[in-house]
Design an enzyme around this catalytic site. Structure first.
Site, mmCIF file in Angstrom:
data_model
loop_
_atom_site.group_PDB
_atom_site.id
_atom_site.type_symbol
_atom_site.label_atom_id
_atom_site.label_comp_id
_atom_site.label_asym_id
_atom_site.label_seq_id
_atom_site.Cartn_x
_atom_site.Cartn_y
_atom_site.Cartn_z
ATOM 1 N N ASP A 39 60.387 23.118 47.175
ATOM 2 C CA ASP A 39 59.231 23.053 47.960
ATOM 3 C C ASP A 39 58.955 24.558 48.347
ATOM 4 O O ASP A 39 58.350 24.767 49.335
ATOM 5 C CB ASP A 39 59.210 22.382 49.234
ATOM 6 C CG ASP A 39 59.646 20.737 49.007
ATOM 7 O OD1 ASP A 39 59.022 20.243 48.072
ATOM 8 O OD2 ASP A 39 60.782 20.277 49.694
ATOM 9 N N GLU A 40 59.405 25.545 47.437
ATOM 10 C CA GLU A 40 59.394 26.992 47.970
ATOM 11 C C GLU A 40 57.823 27.521 47.726
ATOM 12 O O GLU A 40 57.441 28.631 48.226
ATOM 13 C CB GLU A 40 60.301 27.814 47.078
ATOM 14 C CG GLU A 40 61.720 27.328 47.307
ATOM 15 C CD GLU A 40 62.232 26.414 46.199
ATOM 16 O OE1 GLU A 40 63.388 26.375 45.940
ATOM 17 O OE2 GLU A 40 61.597 25.921 45.368
ATOM 18 N N LYS A 74 56.299 27.111 44.151
ATOM 19 C CA LYS A 74 56.511 27.376 42.758
ATOM 20 C C LYS A 74 54.830 27.090 42.094
ATOM 21 O O LYS A 74 54.410 28.040 41.112
ATOM 22 C CB LYS A 74 57.284 26.762 42.065
ATOM 23 C CG LYS A 74 58.865 27.037 42.434
ATOM 24 C CD LYS A 74 59.948 26.254 41.905
ATOM 25 C CE LYS A 74 59.907 24.771 42.135
ATOM 26 N NZ LYS A 74 60.211 24.465 43.412
ATOM 27 N N GLY A 75 54.364 26.144 42.622
ATOM 28 C CA GLY A 75 53.043 25.767 41.931
ATOM 29 C C GLY A 75 52.165 26.760 42.149
ATOM 30 O O GLY A 75 51.222 27.176 41.264
ATOM 31 N N GLY A 121 56.734 17.798 43.484
ATOM 32 C CA GLY A 121 55.397 17.785 43.784
ATOM 33 C C GLY A 121 55.191 19.398 43.840
ATOM 34 O O GLY A 121 55.711 20.297 44.828
ATOM 35 N N HIS A 122 54.015 19.813 43.256
ATOM 36 C CA HIS A 122 53.514 21.278 43.330
ATOM 37 C C HIS A 122 52.188 21.113 43.839
ATOM 38 O O HIS A 122 51.368 20.419 43.161
ATOM 39 C CB HIS A 122 53.576 21.878 41.820
ATOM 40 C CG HIS A 122 54.796 22.342 41.489
ATOM 41 N ND1 HIS A 122 55.236 22.670 40.263
ATOM 42 C CD2 HIS A 122 56.206 22.432 41.897
ATOM 43 C CE1 HIS A 122 56.617 23.077 39.941
ATOM 44 N NE2 HIS A 122 57.021 22.463 41.244
ATOM 45 N N GLN A 127 61.977 21.133 41.711
ATOM 46 C CA GLN A 127 62.945 21.355 42.665
ATOM 47 C C GLN A 127 63.414 22.830 43.118
ATOM 48 O O GLN A 127 62.682 23.775 42.776
ATOM 49 C CB GLN A 127 64.094 20.270 42.398
ATOM 50 C CG GLN A 127 63.748 18.892 42.331
ATOM 51 C CD GLN A 127 63.340 18.319 41.281
ATOM 52 O OE1 GLN A 127 63.534 18.579 40.079
ATOM 53 N NE2 GLN A 127 62.359 17.191 41.494
ATOM 54 N N THR A 169 54.963 14.925 47.198
ATOM 55 C CA THR A 169 55.400 13.751 46.642
ATOM 56 C C THR A 169 55.753 12.412 47.464
ATOM 57 O O THR A 169 54.539 11.275 47.086
ATOM 58 C CB THR A 169 56.676 13.663 45.549
ATOM 59 O OG1 THR A 169 56.602 14.669 44.773
ATOM 60 C CG2 THR A 169 56.840 12.355 44.925
ATOM 61 N N THR A 170 56.161 12.570 48.578
ATOM 62 C CA THR A 170 56.323 11.476 49.410
ATOM 63 C C THR A 170 55.620 11.385 50.810
ATOM 64 O O THR A 170 55.767 10.470 51.407
ATOM 65 C CB THR A 170 57.990 11.296 49.739
ATOM 66 O OG1 THR A 170 58.500 12.510 50.417
ATOM 67 C CG2 THR A 170 58.698 11.176 48.489
ATOM 68 N N LYS A 221 54.894 32.098 52.028
ATOM 69 C CA LYS A 221 54.463 31.757 53.477
ATOM 70 C C LYS A 221 55.031 32.534 54.500
ATOM 71 O O LYS A 221 55.627 32.006 55.520
ATOM 72 C CB LYS A 221 55.341 30.019 53.361
ATOM 73 C CG LYS A 221 54.716 29.225 52.711
ATOM 74 C CD LYS A 221 54.763 27.428 53.264
ATOM 75 C CE LYS A 221 53.967 26.471 52.711
ATOM 76 N NZ LYS A 221 54.420 25.053 53.197
ATOM 77 N N ASP A 279 53.074 34.296 56.266
ATOM 78 C CA ASP A 279 52.103 33.959 57.289
ATOM 79 C C ASP A 279 52.517 32.891 58.415
ATOM 80 O O ASP A 279 52.108 32.984 59.369
ATOM 81 C CB ASP A 279 50.915 33.491 56.904
ATOM 82 C CG ASP A 279 50.830 32.473 55.870
ATOM 83 O OD1 ASP A 279 51.452 32.471 54.793
ATOM 84 O OD2 ASP A 279 50.182 31.407 56.249
ATOM 85 N N SER A 292 53.233 35.820 49.263
ATOM 86 C CA SER A 292 51.998 35.097 49.818
ATOM 87 C C SER A 292 51.819 34.785 51.082
ATOM 88 O O SER A 292 52.723 34.746 51.758
ATOM 89 C CB SER A 292 52.261 33.405 49.113
ATOM 90 O OG SER A 292 51.502 32.634 49.478
#
Length: 434
Positions: free
Chosen positions: A12-13, A15-16, A39-40, A236, A312-313, A343, A345, A423
């Protein structure tokens, strides 16, 4: 040569977003491991895309997207994901699926749920682990089986082999499920019904997915010969790696850079540049060691401001301070050339920042990640935050608050890798390049 994007925390870093930002420079984007448990989230001009199997280069029109052989695929989950881009026909010629990728069956998810009840790991219960188990046990179904079922039919020689293999797997599933699951005492008629249901499900999916299934390794080799630029995309994070993560609270695949070759067919020498992705703080979904977790007000601030809920969840992510030891460990595992810091910010609202620079471990201080991380307690270094100032939306490094630049410099010192991208918001445009 190929470049690689890899997460260096617990997933969840972001990457997407990074893949989406960089995809404009590449011809191919390749997903090489994991399944639809990943999940991206990508935001472009305010429009949000949720990706689970399709590579994040799909938003860039000229990019060819490949789901590699190291990925496990739930066919109907992939079909559902295609719908947000206008359906399967819209991506023909731009998306390819490895014929060697393994297929997740419906009972994989049921078995996953059963195993989770017996031994809570915090999985997504989507059948990822059981599918990888079948792969390693050499009894799994692959995408080539799906294609053959469509092209040859169930009455062909290939079709009969697939039916025989599937029938054996269903019987094995039933024997593996615990006594609380309805199918565990299934009769022969029940097995026949399940076989027919699964065959029908695979056949319906095959009609849609067969045109995408091909030898993607050969496709990548051809792209290399043509001088095309290739970007490999991991799912992941490194701390969830099956070998090097916080076992047993890990995923079922190799999430570090070493997995990119096995999961794509490219040789290690073909990978030139490794960009590690990390947040300016830490999060984790599911169970397992997380030394810097903050269950109080600071954790709530990070969760709220960072919108820390799983793509995802939808589960709340556990939030906490930046762990420099874990980040340095992951950077060494992956051979990171540079870092993308995500993140930043989210920290706009904190007056004080904390960085884990050591662990109290079995009565002594250590500065490495032990195999039994659950016995480690964080030792913090504190820095002045920039509450009242703003990183949100800043696109020029010099325009960042001085305290933010000091924080970035200190992270570089502790992790030992240059931070090349920052970012400052969810949108593609909210990015600083150094």
């Amino acid at each position: 040569m190929a470049d690689l994007i890899v997460g260096i925390q617990w997933g969840d870093e972001g990457k997407g977003k990074v893949v989406d930002v960089l995809a404009q420079r590449y011809d191919y984007v390749v997903r090489y491991q994991g399944g639809h448990n990943a999940g991206h989230t990508i935001v472009v001009d305010g429009h949000k895309y949720a990706l689970h199997l399709i590579p994040s280069g799909v938003i860039t029109p000229h990019c060819i997207n490949i789901i590699g052989n190291g990925v496990v695929i739930e066919p109907h989950a992939l079909i559902h994901e295609l719908e947000q881009f206008g359906g399967a026909e819209a991506l023909l010629g731009r998306l390819f699926v490895s014929d060697r990728a393994h297929i997740i069956l419906s009972l994989h998810g049921e078995l996953d749920s059963s195993l989770e009840r017996q031994n809570a790991i915090g999985t997504t219960k989507k059948g990822i682990g059981p599918c990888y188990t079948d792969k390693i046990a050499r009894v799994g179904l692959r995408a080539c089986d799906l294609r053959n079922l469509y092209e040859c039919g169930r009455d062909s020689e290939q079709g009969k082999i697939i039916i025989q293999k599937l029938s054996k797997r269903l019987q094995s599933f039933i024997e593996s499920l615990d006594s609380n699951v309805e199918h565990s005492t299934a009769t022969g008629n029940e097995i026949a019904r399940l076989l027919e249901e699964n065959l029908a499900s695979l056949e319906s999916a095959a009609k849609i997915l067969a045109p995408f299934i091909t030898d993607t390794t050969a496709l990548l080799w051809e792209a290399q010969e043509q001088g095309k630029k290739i970007l490999l995309e991991g799912a992941q994070g490194s701390m969830l790696d099956i070998d090097h993560g916080t076992y047993p609270f890990v995923t079922s695949s190799t999430t570090i850079a070493a997995g990119a070759s096995a999961g794509s067919g490219l040789a290690p020498r073909d990978i030139d540049y490794v960009l590690g992705i990390m947040k300016a703080y830490c999060t984790r979904v599911g169970h397992g060691p997380f030394p810097t977790e903050d269950s109080g007000a600071r954790g709530e601030i990070l969760r709220d401001k960072g919108a820390e809920f799983g793509t995802t969840t939808g589960r709340e992510r556990r939030c906490g301070e930046f762990d420099a030891l874990a980040a340095r460990y992951a950077c060494k595992l992956n051979g990171c050339s540079a870092i993308a810091l995500m993140k930043l910010d989210v920290l706009d609202h904190l007056e004080e920042l904390r960085i884990c620079v050591g662990y109290e471990y079995k009565g002594r201080r250590i500065e490495y990640v032990p195999s039994d991380l659950e016995y480690a307690k964080p030792i913090y270094e504190r820095m002045i935050g920039w509450a009242g100032k703003q990183c949100k939306g800043v696109k020029d490094y010099d325009a960042l608050p001085e305290e933010a630049k000091a924080y970035i410099t200190r992270l570089e010192e502790l992790v030992g890798v240059k931070i090349a991208l920052i970012s400052t918001g969810a949108d593609r445009s909210e990015t600083i390049y150094r």
